[in-house]
Design an enzyme around this catalytic site. Structure first.
Site, PDB file in Angstrom:
ATOM      1  N   PHE A 162       0.671  -0.917   0.002  1.00  0.00           N
ATOM      2  CA  PHE A 162      -0.204   0.161   0.024  1.00  0.00           C
ATOM      3  C   PHE A 162       0.701   1.151  -0.186  1.00  0.00           C
ATOM      4  CE2 PHE A 162       0.976   0.125   4.145  1.00  0.00           C
ATOM      5  CZ  PHE A 162       0.943   1.469   4.509  1.00  0.00           C
ATOM      6  N   CYS A 294       9.823   1.823   2.805  1.00  0.00           N
ATOM      7  CA  CYS A 294      10.245   0.734   4.043  1.00  0.00           C
ATOM      8  C   CYS A 294      11.853   1.364   4.222  1.00  0.00           C
ATOM      9  CB  CYS A 294      10.100  -0.314   2.588  1.00  0.00           C
ATOM     10  SG  CYS A 294      10.773   0.000   1.711  1.00  0.00           S
TER      11      CYS A 294
HETATM   12  P1  NAD Z   1       1.136  -6.372   3.495  1.00  0.00           P
HETATM   13  O1  NAD Z   1       2.042  -7.864   3.582  1.00  0.00           O
HETATM   14  O2  NAD Z   1       0.571  -7.145   4.452  1.00  0.00           O
HETATM   15  O3  NAD Z   1       0.499  -6.244   1.543  1.00  0.00           O
HETATM   16  C1  NAD Z   1       1.286  -6.581   0.449  1.00  0.00           C
HETATM   17  C2  NAD Z   1       0.664  -7.555  -0.489  1.00  0.00           C
HETATM   18  O4  NAD Z   1       0.633  -8.854   0.013  1.00  0.00           O
HETATM   19  C3  NAD Z   1      -0.681  -6.763  -0.744  1.00  0.00           C
HETATM   20  O5  NAD Z   1      -1.123  -6.466  -2.543  1.00  0.00           O
HETATM   21  C4  NAD Z   1      -2.036  -7.792  -0.470  1.00  0.00           C
HETATM   22  O6  NAD Z   1      -2.735  -7.905  -0.469  1.00  0.00           O
HETATM   23  C5  NAD Z   1      -0.802  -9.246   0.098  1.00  0.00           C
HETATM   24  N1  NAD Z   1      -1.206  -9.655   1.395  1.00  0.00           N
HETATM   25  C6  NAD Z   1      -1.582  -9.698   2.421  1.00  0.00           C
HETATM   26  N2  NAD Z   1      -1.269 -10.477   3.335  1.00  0.00           N
HETATM   27  C7  NAD Z   1      -1.721 -11.671   2.997  1.00  0.00           C
HETATM   28  C8  NAD Z   1      -1.643 -12.924   3.144  1.00  0.00           C
HETATM   29  N3  NAD Z   1      -1.974 -12.926   4.385  1.00  0.00           N
HETATM   30  N4  NAD Z   1      -1.225 -13.906   2.087  1.00  0.00           N
HETATM   31  C9  NAD Z   1      -1.693 -13.568   0.588  1.00  0.00           C
HETATM   32  N5  NAD Z   1      -0.713 -12.357   0.390  1.00  0.00           N
HETATM   33  C10 NAD Z   1      -1.308 -10.572   1.359  1.00  0.00           C
HETATM   34  O7  NAD Z   1       2.236  -5.641   3.324  1.00  0.00           O
HETATM   35  P2  NAD Z   1       1.488  -3.635   2.986  1.00  0.00           P
HETATM   36  O8  NAD Z   1       1.081  -3.059   4.428  1.00  0.00           O
HETATM   37  O9  NAD Z   1       1.130  -3.635   2.464  1.00  0.00           O
HETATM   38  O10 NAD Z   1       3.080  -2.717   2.942  1.00  0.00           O
HETATM   39  C11 NAD Z   1       3.570  -2.799   3.669  1.00  0.00           C
HETATM   40  C12 NAD Z   1       5.006  -3.366   4.042  1.00  0.00           C
HETATM   41  O11 NAD Z   1       5.711  -3.627   2.979  1.00  0.00           O
HETATM   42  C13 NAD Z   1       5.964  -3.614   4.991  1.00  0.00           C
HETATM   43  O12 NAD Z   1       6.477  -4.089   5.989  1.00  0.00           O
HETATM   44  C14 NAD Z   1       7.295  -2.549   4.255  1.00  0.00           C
HETATM   45  O13 NAD Z   1       8.485  -3.010   5.219  1.00  0.00           O
HETATM   46  C15 NAD Z   1       7.221  -3.501   2.917  1.00  0.00           C
HETATM   47  N6  NAD Z   1       8.166  -2.463   2.509  1.00  0.00           N
HETATM   48  C16 NAD Z   1       9.003  -3.108   1.444  1.00  0.00           C
HETATM   49  C17 NAD Z   1       9.502  -2.449   0.397  1.00  0.00           C
HETATM   50  C18 NAD Z   1      10.818  -3.275  -0.169  1.00  0.00           C
HETATM   51  O14 NAD Z   1      11.216  -2.473  -0.775  1.00  0.00           O
HETATM   52  N7  NAD Z   1      11.302  -3.742   0.751  1.00  0.00           N
HETATM   53  C19 NAD Z   1       9.083  -1.402   0.305  1.00  0.00           C
HETATM   54  C20 NAD Z   1       7.655  -1.080   0.807  1.00  0.00           C
HETATM   55  C21 NAD Z   1       6.983  -1.959   1.300  1.00  0.00           C
END
Ligand code: NAD
Length: 513
Positions: A162, A294
Site C-alpha cells: 500500500f 520501507c
Molecule cells: P502487506 O504484506 O500487508 O501487503 C502486500 C501485498 O500482499 C498486498 O497486495 C496484499 O493483498 C497481500 N497480502 C497481505 N497479506 C497477505 C496474506 N496473508 N496472504 C497473501 N497475500 C497477502 O504489506 P503492506 O502493509 O501493504 O506494506 C507494508 C510492508 O511492505 C512493510 O513491511 C514495508 O516495509 C514493506 N515494503 C517493503 C519494501 C521493500 O522494497 N523492501 C517496499 C515497500 C514496502
C-alpha cells in the site's frame, strides 16, 4: 468506468469510485463482493475495490497467455517506442496520479509526486533497453561460436503493497513488459486507484490487449497467482508475513519469486558529523510519509555525546505539520487505517511499559480540520534497549526509536545484530569512519550523509537479510531486474563447408580442446 478521476480535496465525495479489473485493455466491472476503502485523513468512504471472482482471475491469465506469443515477437524498437510514450504520459499525468495517492494512501501531495517520479524513473531507464538487453558471443573454435541471449519467461505477476501506489507497480510494469513478458498486476487492495490510472496510460501508450492486466483482491487473489500454473514468476513487495509465505509457496510451485520485505533501518550519528545536516536529514527520513516507507530511518544509534542532541532533534520534529495531504504546508499525513494507528500506538505504549522514555509523544496529535483521521504525530522514544518490542518490530509509523552506544564499533555490532538489512545511514565527516561503516555494515543499501539511500534505477534495490526473501537472489530493477524477467539461452553452432563436416561418429564427450 475508465480510469478514475480523483478529487483533490478531502471533502466527502458525492459518488464512491468503483474500481474495476483491467483485462484485454478494457475496464471490466467485477461481479464479486466489494471491499470499502476510506480516505485515511477523514475515514470517509472514497473507493470500493472488488475481491475478483475465480472466473475473472482466470480471464486475466487467459488474456495474458493469449497475448504472449505476439508480444514476445514484437520488435524491441516497437516496445521501446511504447515505453517512451508511457514515460511521457506518466509525466503529463503526475498530478492526477498524485491526487489518487493522497486520497487513498494519505501521503502529502509533494510526497505523492515523489512516489510517481520514482516510478517514472524506472520507465525512463527502461527506454534504454536496446543497449541493456544485449547478450554475448564467443568464437569457440574454427567455424563454431556460442552466443547467449535473453528470452522472456511468459506470463508473470506482480503483487504490490500500500505504501507506494505508483512507484512499486512501476518497478514491475516497465521491465516485465519491455523484456517481452505479459503481466498480471495486483495492486494493494488498500490503494488500487493509482494502478488503474497507470493501466489507462499503458493503453494510451500503445500496449496491445492482454500485455498488462490488472486484477484486484486480497489474500484469495494472491493464492490464485501463487497456484496458477501459467504464471511463471512473481514479483512481491510487502510485509514479511505475506512475503515469506508467497516466496515459499510460489517457489514450491516452481515459480521464480523476487520478494522485498520489511525493514528496521538504522542511522548512526558520529560526533564529528555536520550536526545541522544530520538532524534535518534524520527528521525528514524518520517522519516523512508518516514513517510508512520501507526505507524510513526508524532507528537512531547515537554515538557518544550525540545523545545530548536529542532535545534539538525533538524541537525540529515538533515543527512538522501533521495535516491532510492536500493541505498546503502539510509535512506528514495520516496512517493508512485505524488498525494501523492502533498498532503504532500500542507499540509506543509497549516501549513506555518496558522502561524507555517517550521524549516526544504524537499519540494525541490531530489536525483540527480532520478529527476523524488515523493520526499519529512524530514520536521519539529514547533509552531504548535491543530487547524491547519497539526495537524488534517494524513499526511503520512516525516513530523514531533511539539507542545509545559509545563507539563506532559498538554501533556497527548493534546494527548488524538486527535481523533486517534493508538500509542504514551514517553521518560523519571522517572518511576513515565512513569507510569502516561501509565495509562492515551488513545492510544492503548504505547512505553516507544521505538519509534514504534508495538507488536510482540504473542500479538495483539491494535489500539484505530478513528484508528480502531467499537471500535476495533477485533484486528489483537495474541489471538484476532485467535478469529476473528473462531466461538466458545459449546457442552453440557449427557452420562449415560441406566437405569439412565430420566423416564418422565420435562418441566421446566433446571438449573442443
Ligand atoms: P502487506 O504484506 O500487508 O501487503 C502486500 C501485498 O500482499 C498486498 O497486495 C496484499 O493483498 C497481500 N497480502 C497481505 N497479506 C497477505 C496474506 N496473508 N496472504 C497473501 N497475500 C497477502 O504489506 P503492506 O502493509 O501493504 O506494506 C507494508 C510492508 O511492505 C512493510 O513491511 C514495508 O516495509 C514493506 N515494503 C517493503 C519494501 C521493500 O522494497 N523492501 C517496499 C515497500 C514496502
Amino acid at each position: 468506468m475508465s480510469a478514475c478521476e480523483y478529487p483533490t480535496t478531502h471533502e466527502k465525495i458525492a459518488e464512491v469510485i468503483d474500481i474495476h479489473n483491467f483485462i484485454d485493455n478494457v475496464f471490466i466491472p467485477s461481479a464479486s463482493t466489494w471491499i470499502d476503502l476510506h480516505d485515511p485523513a477523514t475515514n470517509n468512504l472514497v473507493t470500493r475495490v472488488p475481491q475478483s471472482t475465480d472466473a475473472e482471475l482466470k480471464a486475466a491469465v487467459d488474456s495474458a497467455s493469449k497475448a504472449y506469443p505476439k508480444w514476445k515477437a514484437t520488435s524491441i524498437i516497437r516496445k521501446q517506442q511504447i515505453m517512451f510514450k508511457l514515460a511521457a504520459l506518466i509525466r503529463e499525468n503526475t498530478e492526477k496520479l498524485a491526487a489518487s495517492i493522497t486520497l487513498e494512501q494519505g501521503k502529502t501531495c509533494a510526497d505523492a509526486r515523489g512516489d510517481v517520479l520514482r516510478g517514472l524513473q524506472v520507465c525512463e531507464t527502461a527506454c534504454g533497453i536496446t543497449t541493456q538487453l544485449t547478450g554475448e558471443v564467443v568464437e569457440v573454435a574454427k567455424d563454431m561460436e556460442t552466443r547467449s541471449y535473453r528470452e522472456p519467461l511468459g506470463v508473470v505477476a506482480a503483487i504490490c503493497p500500500f505504501n507506494f501506489p505508483a512507484m512499486i507497480p512501476l518497478w514491475s510494469i516497465p521491465l516485465a513488459t519491455i523484456t517481452g513478458n505479459t503481466l498480471i498486476l495486483k495492486p494493494s487492495e488498500r490503494v488500487p486507484g493509482c494502478a488503474m490510472i497507470i493501466a489507462d496510460l499503458c493503453r494510451q501508450a500503445g500496449y496491445p490487449e492482454g500485455v498488462i492486466n490488472i486484477i484486484h483482491g486480497g489474500a484469495k487473489t494472491v493464492d490464485f497467482i501463487i497456484d496458477e500454473p501459467a504464471i511463471r514468476a512473481i514479483s512481491f513487495v510487502g510485509s514479511n508475513r505475506a512475503g515469506e509465505y508467497i516466496f515459499t509457496r510460489g517457489s514450491a510451485n516452481g515459480k521464480r519469486v523476487q520478494a522485498n520485505l520489511g525493514a528496521k533501518n538504522h542511522a548512526a550519528v558520529v560526533p564529528d558529523c555536520n550536526k545541522n545536516h544530520a538532524l534535518n536529514a534524520i527528521v525528514g527520513a524518520a517522519f516523512g510519509a508518516a514513517g510508512q516507507r520501507c526505507m524510513a530511518l526508524s532507528t537512531l544509534v547515537l554515538i557518544g555525546q550525540t545523545k545530548e542532541w536529542m532535545p534539538e532533534l525533538a524541537d525540529r520534529a515538533k515543527k512538522l505539520t501533521l495535516n491532510g495531504g492536500f493541505e498546503e504546508g502539510a509535512d506528514l499525513g495520516p496512517l493508512i487505517s485505524p488498525q494501523s494507528k492502533r498498532r503504532v500506538e500500542d507499540l509506543i505504549q509497549s516501549a513506555q511499559n518496558e522502561g524507555a522514555t517517550i521524549l516526544l509523544d504524537g499519540r494525541s496529535q490531530k489536525p483540527a480540520k480532520y478529527p476523524n483521521g488515523n493520526w499519529v504525530g512524530p514520536t521519539i522514544i529514547t533509552n531504548v534497549k535491543p530487547h524491547m518490542k519497539c526495537y524488534t518490530e517494524e513499526i511503520f509509523g512516525p516513530v523514531l526509536v533511539c539507542l545509545n552506544v559509545e563507539s563506532s564499533n559498538e554501533a556497527i555490532n548493534l546494527i548488524n545484530a538486527n535481523e533486517y538489512g534493508n538500509g542504514a545511514a551514517i553521518f560523519t565527516r571522517s572518511g576513515a569512519t565512513a569507510t569502516l561503516f561501509q565495509k562492515e555494515l551488513e545492510a544492503g543499501q548504505l547512505g553516507i550523509n544521505v538519509p534514504i539511500p534508495v538507488p536510482l534505477p540504473m542500479f538495483s534495490f539491494t535489500g539484505n537479510k530478513k528484508s528480502v526473501a531467499g537471500g535476495g537472489v533477485a533484486n528489483f530493477y537495474g541489471k538484476d531486474g532485467l535478469r529476473f524477467y528473462t531466461q538466458w539461452k545459449t546457442v552453440t553452432s557449427l557452420w562449415r563447408a560441406e566437405d569439412a563436416i565430420s566423416k564418422q561418429s565420435d562418441v566421446a564427450m566433446p571438449t573442443h580442446s
